[in-house]
Design a protein around this motif. Sequence first.
Motif, PDB file in Angstrom:
ATOM      1  N   MET B  91      -7.108 -22.358  20.758  1.00 20.29           N
ATOM      2  CA  MET B  91      -7.074 -21.097  20.019  1.00 20.29           C
ATOM      3  C   MET B  91      -5.877 -21.172  19.072  1.00 20.29           C
ATOM      4  O   MET B  91      -4.830 -21.701  19.425  1.00 20.29           O
ATOM      5  CB  MET B  91      -6.921 -19.947  21.010  1.00 20.29           C
ATOM      6  CG  MET B  91      -6.764 -18.584  20.388  1.00 20.29           C
ATOM      7  SD  MET B  91      -6.947 -17.282  21.647  1.00 20.29           S
ATOM      8  CE  MET B  91      -8.680 -16.878  21.451  1.00 20.29           C
ATOM      9  N   LEU B 101      -6.769 -24.129  25.475  1.00 20.10           N
ATOM     10  CA  LEU B 101      -7.428 -23.227  26.421  1.00 20.10           C
ATOM     11  C   LEU B 101      -8.125 -23.970  27.542  1.00 20.10           C
ATOM     12  O   LEU B 101      -8.324 -23.427  28.623  1.00 20.10           O
ATOM     13  CB  LEU B 101      -8.452 -22.366  25.686  1.00 20.10           C
ATOM     14  CG  LEU B 101      -7.878 -21.416  24.641  1.00 20.10           C
ATOM     15  CD1 LEU B 101      -9.000 -20.788  23.839  1.00 20.10           C
ATOM     16  CD2 LEU B 101      -7.026 -20.347  25.321  1.00 20.10           C
ATOM     17  N   ILE B 112     -19.024 -20.461  24.203  1.00 20.90           N
ATOM     18  CA  ILE B 112     -19.401 -19.110  24.648  1.00 20.90           C
ATOM     19  C   ILE B 112     -18.665 -18.025  23.873  1.00 20.90           C
ATOM     20  O   ILE B 112     -19.208 -16.954  23.611  1.00 20.90           O
ATOM     21  CB  ILE B 112     -19.094 -18.952  26.153  1.00 20.90           C
ATOM     22  CG1 ILE B 112     -19.923 -19.942  26.960  1.00 20.90           C
ATOM     23  CG2 ILE B 112     -19.371 -17.530  26.611  1.00 20.90           C
ATOM     24  CD1 ILE B 112     -19.584 -19.937  28.443  1.00 20.90           C
ATOM     25  N   ASP B 113     -17.415 -18.322  23.498  1.00 17.79           N
ATOM     26  CA  ASP B 113     -16.624 -17.289  22.831  1.00 17.79           C
ATOM     27  C   ASP B 113     -17.142 -16.975  21.421  1.00 17.79           C
ATOM     28  O   ASP B 113     -16.632 -16.086  20.743  1.00 17.79           O
ATOM     29  CB  ASP B 113     -15.133 -17.659  22.804  1.00 17.79           C
ATOM     30  CG  ASP B 113     -14.887 -18.978  22.082  1.00 17.79           C
ATOM     31  OD1 ASP B 113     -15.714 -19.366  21.237  1.00 17.79           O
ATOM     32  OD2 ASP B 113     -13.862 -19.619  22.367  1.00 17.79           O
ATOM     33  N   GLY B 114     -18.171 -17.698  20.998  1.00 13.84           N
ATOM     34  CA  GLY B 114     -18.736 -17.421  19.686  1.00 13.84           C
ATOM     35  C   GLY B 114     -19.804 -16.337  19.694  1.00 13.84           C
ATOM     36  O   GLY B 114     -20.181 -15.823  18.641  1.00 13.84           O
ATOM     37  N   ILE B 115     -20.300 -16.014  20.874  1.00 12.06           N
ATOM     38  CA  ILE B 115     -21.405 -15.055  20.965  1.00 12.06           C
ATOM     39  C   ILE B 115     -20.998 -13.706  20.375  1.00 12.06           C
ATOM     40  O   ILE B 115     -21.679 -13.154  19.528  1.00 12.06           O
ATOM     41  CB  ILE B 115     -21.856 -14.886  22.435  1.00 12.06           C
ATOM     42  CG1 ILE B 115     -22.376 -16.210  22.978  1.00 12.06           C
ATOM     43  CG2 ILE B 115     -22.919 -13.806  22.534  1.00 12.06           C
ATOM     44  CD1 ILE B 115     -22.718 -16.181  24.466  1.00 12.06           C
ATOM     45  N   HIS B 116     -19.873 -13.227  20.842  1.00 18.19           N
ATOM     46  CA  HIS B 116     -19.349 -11.978  20.305  1.00 18.19           C
ATOM     47  C   HIS B 116     -18.906 -12.223  18.868  1.00 18.19           C
ATOM     48  O   HIS B 116     -18.306 -13.248  18.583  1.00 18.19           O
ATOM     49  CB  HIS B 116     -18.171 -11.522  21.166  1.00 18.19           C
ATOM     50  CG  HIS B 116     -17.633 -10.190  20.781  1.00 18.19           C
ATOM     51  ND1 HIS B 116     -18.320  -9.029  20.973  1.00 18.19           N
ATOM     52  CD2 HIS B 116     -16.458  -9.844  20.219  1.00 18.19           C
ATOM     53  CE1 HIS B 116     -17.604  -8.011  20.534  1.00 18.19           C
ATOM     54  NE2 HIS B 116     -16.459  -8.486  20.078  1.00 18.19           N
ATOM     55  N   ASN B 117     -19.220 -11.328  17.959  1.00 17.78           N
ATOM     56  CA  ASN B 117     -18.859 -11.478  16.543  1.00 17.78           C
ATOM     57  C   ASN B 117     -19.592 -12.608  15.830  1.00 17.78           C
ATOM     58  O   ASN B 117     -19.304 -12.910  14.674  1.00 17.78           O
ATOM     59  CB  ASN B 117     -17.344 -11.704  16.336  1.00 17.78           C
ATOM     60  CG  ASN B 117     -16.523 -10.527  16.789  1.00 17.78           C
ATOM     61  OD1 ASN B 117     -15.457 -10.688  17.325  1.00 17.78           O
ATOM     62  ND2 ASN B 117     -17.060  -9.321  16.566  1.00 17.78           N
ATOM     63  N   ARG B 118     -20.449 -13.320  16.530  1.00 22.50           N
ATOM     64  CA  ARG B 118     -21.259 -14.369  15.891  1.00 22.50           C
ATOM     65  C   ARG B 118     -20.425 -15.435  15.164  1.00 22.50           C
ATOM     66  O   ARG B 118     -20.857 -16.016  14.187  1.00 22.50           O
ATOM     67  CB  ARG B 118     -22.263 -13.743  14.896  1.00 22.50           C
ATOM     68  CG  ARG B 118     -23.141 -12.636  15.468  1.00 22.50           C
ATOM     69  CD  ARG B 118     -24.520 -13.142  15.824  1.00 22.50           C
ATOM     70  NE  ARG B 118     -24.690 -13.228  17.261  1.00 22.50           N
ATOM     71  CZ  ARG B 118     -25.561 -14.053  17.861  1.00 22.50           C
ATOM     72  NH1 ARG B 118     -26.278 -14.875  17.148  1.00 22.50           N
ATOM     73  NH2 ARG B 118     -25.683 -14.058  19.164  1.00 22.50           N
ATOM     74  N   ALA B 121     -14.349 -18.197  18.299  1.00 22.01           N
ATOM     75  CA  ALA B 121     -12.981 -17.689  18.353  1.00 22.01           C
ATOM     76  C   ALA B 121     -11.995 -18.824  18.598  1.00 22.01           C
ATOM     77  O   ALA B 121     -10.792 -18.647  18.471  1.00 22.01           O
ATOM     78  CB  ALA B 121     -12.851 -16.641  19.457  1.00 22.01           C
ATOM     79  N   MET B 141     -31.764 -18.220  25.003  1.00 27.32           N
ATOM     80  CA  MET B 141     -32.099 -16.873  25.446  1.00 27.32           C
ATOM     81  C   MET B 141     -33.603 -16.736  25.651  1.00 27.32           C
ATOM     82  O   MET B 141     -34.053 -16.150  26.637  1.00 27.32           O
ATOM     83  CB  MET B 141     -31.612 -15.834  24.428  1.00 27.32           C
ATOM     84  CG  MET B 141     -30.171 -15.419  24.642  1.00 27.32           C
ATOM     85  SD  MET B 141     -29.596 -14.239  23.388  1.00 27.32           S
ATOM     86  CE  MET B 141     -30.778 -12.912  23.529  1.00 27.32           C
ATOM     87  N   MET B 158     -21.332 -17.848  32.575  1.00 24.35           N
ATOM     88  CA  MET B 158     -20.388 -17.059  31.788  1.00 24.35           C
ATOM     89  C   MET B 158     -19.391 -16.348  32.703  1.00 24.35           C
ATOM     90  O   MET B 158     -18.195 -16.290  32.415  1.00 24.35           O
ATOM     91  CB  MET B 158     -21.138 -16.051  30.918  1.00 24.35           C
ATOM     92  CG  MET B 158     -21.910 -16.709  29.794  1.00 24.35           C
ATOM     93  SD  MET B 158     -22.790 -15.539  28.747  1.00 24.35           S
ATOM     94  CE  MET B 158     -21.437 -14.656  27.965  1.00 24.35           C
ATOM     95  N   GLU B 161     -16.788 -18.785  33.870  1.00 19.69           N
ATOM     96  CA  GLU B 161     -15.771 -19.026  32.851  1.00 19.69           C
ATOM     97  C   GLU B 161     -14.734 -17.909  32.841  1.00 19.69           C
ATOM     98  O   GLU B 161     -13.534 -18.147  32.701  1.00 19.69           O
ATOM     99  CB  GLU B 161     -16.419 -19.141  31.468  1.00 19.69           C
ATOM    100  CG  GLU B 161     -17.167 -20.428  31.260  1.00 19.69           C
ATOM    101  CD  GLU B 161     -16.308 -21.654  31.534  1.00 19.69           C
ATOM    102  OE1 GLU B 161     -15.248 -21.804  30.901  1.00 19.69           O
ATOM    103  OE2 GLU B 161     -16.687 -22.467  32.409  1.00 19.69           O
ATOM    104  N   LEU B 162     -15.216 -16.688  32.995  1.00 18.52           N
ATOM    105  CA  LEU B 162     -14.312 -15.544  33.029  1.00 18.52           C
ATOM    106  C   LEU B 162     -13.354 -15.654  34.218  1.00 18.52           C
ATOM    107  O   LEU B 162     -12.146 -15.438  34.094  1.00 18.52           O
ATOM    108  CB  LEU B 162     -15.118 -14.248  33.116  1.00 18.52           C
ATOM    109  CG  LEU B 162     -14.341 -12.971  32.833  1.00 18.52           C
ATOM    110  CD1 LEU B 162     -13.909 -12.919  31.373  1.00 18.52           C
ATOM    111  CD2 LEU B 162     -15.156 -11.745  33.199  1.00 18.52           C
TER     112      LEU B 162
END
Lengths: 271, 271
Positions: B91, B101, B112-118, B121, B141, B158, B161-162
Amino acid sequence: MLCTSITESNSASALTGTRASVESGWQRAGKLWSNLNDVCELLRIAVGTSMVEDDFLFQHVQFKAGQRVHTVGQPFDMLYIVNSGFLKTVMIDESGNEQVLGFPMKGDLFGIDGIHNRQYASEAVALSSCDIILVPFKKFMALGKAHAELETAIYSVMSRELIREQAMVSMLGSLSAEARVARFLVSLSDRFSAMGYSGREFNLRMTRHEIGSYLGLTLETVSRTLSAFNEIGLIAVDQRAISIKDAASLKTLRRLPPSRARAKREAVGTA
Amino acid sequence: MLCTSITESNSASALTGTRASVESGWQRAGKLWSNLNDVCELLRIAVGTSMVEDDFLFQHVQFKAGQRVHTVGQPFDMLYIVNSGFLKTVMIDESGNEQVLGFPMKGDLFGIDGIHNRQYASEAVALSSCDIILVPFKKFMALGKAHAELETAIYSVMSRELIREQAMVSMLGSLSAEARVARFLVSLSDRFSAMGYSGREFNLRMTRHEIGSYLGLTLETVSRTLSAFNEIGLIAVDQRAISIKDAASLKTLRRLPPSRARAKREAVGTA
DNA sequence: CGCGAGATTGACTCGGGTCAATAGTAGTGG
DNA sequence: CCACTACTATTGACCCGAGTCAATCTCGCG
């Protein structure tokens, strides 16, 4: 050790099933129900037209300060959404120490860490009276199949949580104590603003100890840092009451401007 | 600053579409395809009978050390699974500093962090030659809808990962430098074992600087700590070659056993 | 009122960051 | 093949930020 006397706790799992149990007046407050539309608005998910008509109802449950919504190891079957109130989520390490992971408030989803292994990896404790929406995970997934936007949104929310934790890791790995506290205040301010409260004046709902645990600092360092910000004029503090005086400086602060300690050293040096 | 000359980079997005582009011999290596069954085995997901027959093929892409699989801000449409090789995910904070990270390796899912905001990150950089499976998220999906166990498994991964990030936060918030390095070694050892390699002897694929960034320490502290473990006999180190000598002690280590510094203090105290 | 939890503040210590010198290693090209 | 360059790793000296220990203060609350 904390909250021992208050913890009859964990009433939620006792009534996950039927609607009747609530209408008969559990804890004389569980009277609210939300539909899918309400839930999506709380989570700030764009609602598709099909969702407005869905008639499934999500049950609310009330918790008092100190009560646990879920505990570590408890079988997972629910996600939770904060409708009102403040909580902390806590992870217990192998030596029994608490590590605060977050402070969920209105609109926040928690319990996600229970999906894997089908049991919660953390525990969630109410810091004030709370109104929590129960979201049966199975049901939520089924709704996702019926409404494509919802499924996307679920993935999106989980992804957002992951990003949040990554940002947390990054902060713990690289920022000074002052910078961490400053960011914490800014973040709280933003969240209060987003909830429609004042972002300039608010009360902390958590102790210095909990803030410290969250930020990877001791409670003394948190206290000292807040006092220092107070003296510099960045904020005004009185116990749990915070008033932001210089938001811009707080946002960009990396290390404290040359304090008296450093001034003293330099004076000696130049003498 | 790192890897500047090597970065023609990011060849993946150029060929996401058709199968032909690979069969025509991109980078003279992209010749492998995996089916859903292969993917599930890699991710250690229990395969349902229906999944075995699914004939969708996932494309592989090769990366050389230093190349980026994806970068911060790049439009998201893929998840990635490591089939072989080693990477780091990074990051970039607002002042341009890298924060490591994670170190994805065989069987790990990232992006996975790309899903949000498309958009992603973080960025993922190959630390060695890598064979990566491309997983178009939309397609994934859709497959989830057809195979219920797969959908559950995606959520589960997911969630895992969290939990990993939460554990990371907890570690950074509470453990000493020695404890962090010890855990890092144990974790690497476990992962190598799980991959079928030796958990006792292995080569680090990352620099001291990257380890330090990952653990919230400086490279000097990492180096010194490894040297200290070497002297105590917990491990043997030679540059990137690690040999675990006392796994049990490493696992339980919280702070270094009374070193010369402490011995000195105690000697003074008892005198 | 006294009690206990939380908050503040001071004094002291030390773990780990910073700066700097040295040495080992790998890739490149003559 | 070796010399050259650029990383990477090790180690030492120094010092500061934040942890630890401890005393005092504040505020609700029974």
